[in-house]
Design a protein around this motif. Structure first.
Motif, PDB file in Angstrom:
ATOM      1  N   ASN A 118       0.808  -1.220   0.000  1.00  0.00           N
ATOM      2  CA  ASN A 118       0.000   0.000   0.000  1.00  0.00           C
ATOM      3  C   ASN A 118       0.840   1.267   0.000  1.00  0.00           C
ATOM      4  N   PHE A 120       2.994   1.903  -2.089  1.00  0.00           N
ATOM      5  CA  PHE A 120       3.258   2.179  -3.497  1.00  0.00           C
ATOM      6  C   PHE A 120       1.970   2.027  -4.302  1.00  0.00           C
ATOM      7  N   PRO A 121       0.987   2.897  -4.050  1.00  0.00           N
ATOM      8  CA  PRO A 121      -0.318   2.715  -4.687  1.00  0.00           C
ATOM      9  C   PRO A 121      -0.297   2.867  -6.200  1.00  0.00           C
ATOM     10  N   SER A 122       0.702   3.500  -6.762  1.00  0.00           N
ATOM     11  CA  SER A 122       0.727   3.683  -8.211  1.00  0.00           C
ATOM     12  C   SER A 122       1.187   2.435  -8.956  1.00  0.00           C
ATOM     13  N   HIS A 123       1.764   1.486  -8.242  1.00  0.00           N
ATOM     14  CA  HIS A 123       2.212   0.255  -8.885  1.00  0.00           C
ATOM     15  C   HIS A 123       1.058  -0.725  -8.994  1.00  0.00           C
ATOM     16  N   ASP A 124       0.943  -1.353 -10.142  1.00  0.00           N
ATOM     17  CA  ASP A 124      -0.121  -2.335 -10.352  1.00  0.00           C
ATOM     18  C   ASP A 124       0.325  -3.662  -9.774  1.00  0.00           C
ATOM     19  N   THR A 125      -0.340  -4.128  -8.717  1.00  0.00           N
ATOM     20  CA  THR A 125       0.040  -5.380  -8.074  1.00  0.00           C
ATOM     21  C   THR A 125      -0.761  -6.559  -8.597  1.00  0.00           C
TER      22      THR A 125
END
Length: 133
Positions: A118, A120-125
């Motif tokens: 959380n 790094f919210p801009s990364h698509d997990t």
């Protein structure tokens, strides 16, 4: 966190050599797969899993690696291996008391992983969503 003396002597426990207890802990449960194996065994209803169930719960692990990690965890007293005398062979794995004692720490690592994700919210997990997009 308790610290050992800066001049910790080399210690031996079975086949393990270490200078501090943290190093010993990582020798027992360190690596990519051991914590995941222990956590899956904990999450399983009844706490017992067969080799195939473990393998299916971790699709990225090879059979050879799973076998090796299970043997090491058994040798270190973290899990119990029960072999049933039948054909084909049936083997079940479960946590020992010592193996269960690490579960609160693994649960904290799990929760920390969510916090880290959380951060790094801009990364698509979600790899599936990334593939479709």
């Amino acid at each position: 966190m308790p610290t050992d003396s800066p001049q910790c002597p080399l210690r031996r426990l079975g086949d393990k050599e270490y200078y501090c207890h943290f190093e010993l802990s990582l020798q027992v449960i360190g690596g990519k797969w051991k914590p995941i194996i222990l956590y899956h065994l904990h999450q399983q209803d009844g706490g017992v899993m067969r080799f195939g169930e473990l393998r299916r719960s971790m699709p990225s692990i090879t059979q050879k690696m799973l076998t090796r990690q299970l043997r090491e965890l058994e040798a270190d007293g973290m899990l119990h291996r029960k072999v049933y005398p039948q054909v084909p062979p049936r083997v079940e794995y479960s946590l020992t008391d010592l193996g269960r004692s690490i579960i609160p720490i693994l649960e904290q690592l799990y929760e920390w992983g969510k916090v880290y994700e959380n951060a790094f919210p801009s990364h698509d997990t979600d790899m599936a969503a990334a593939a479709e997009g």
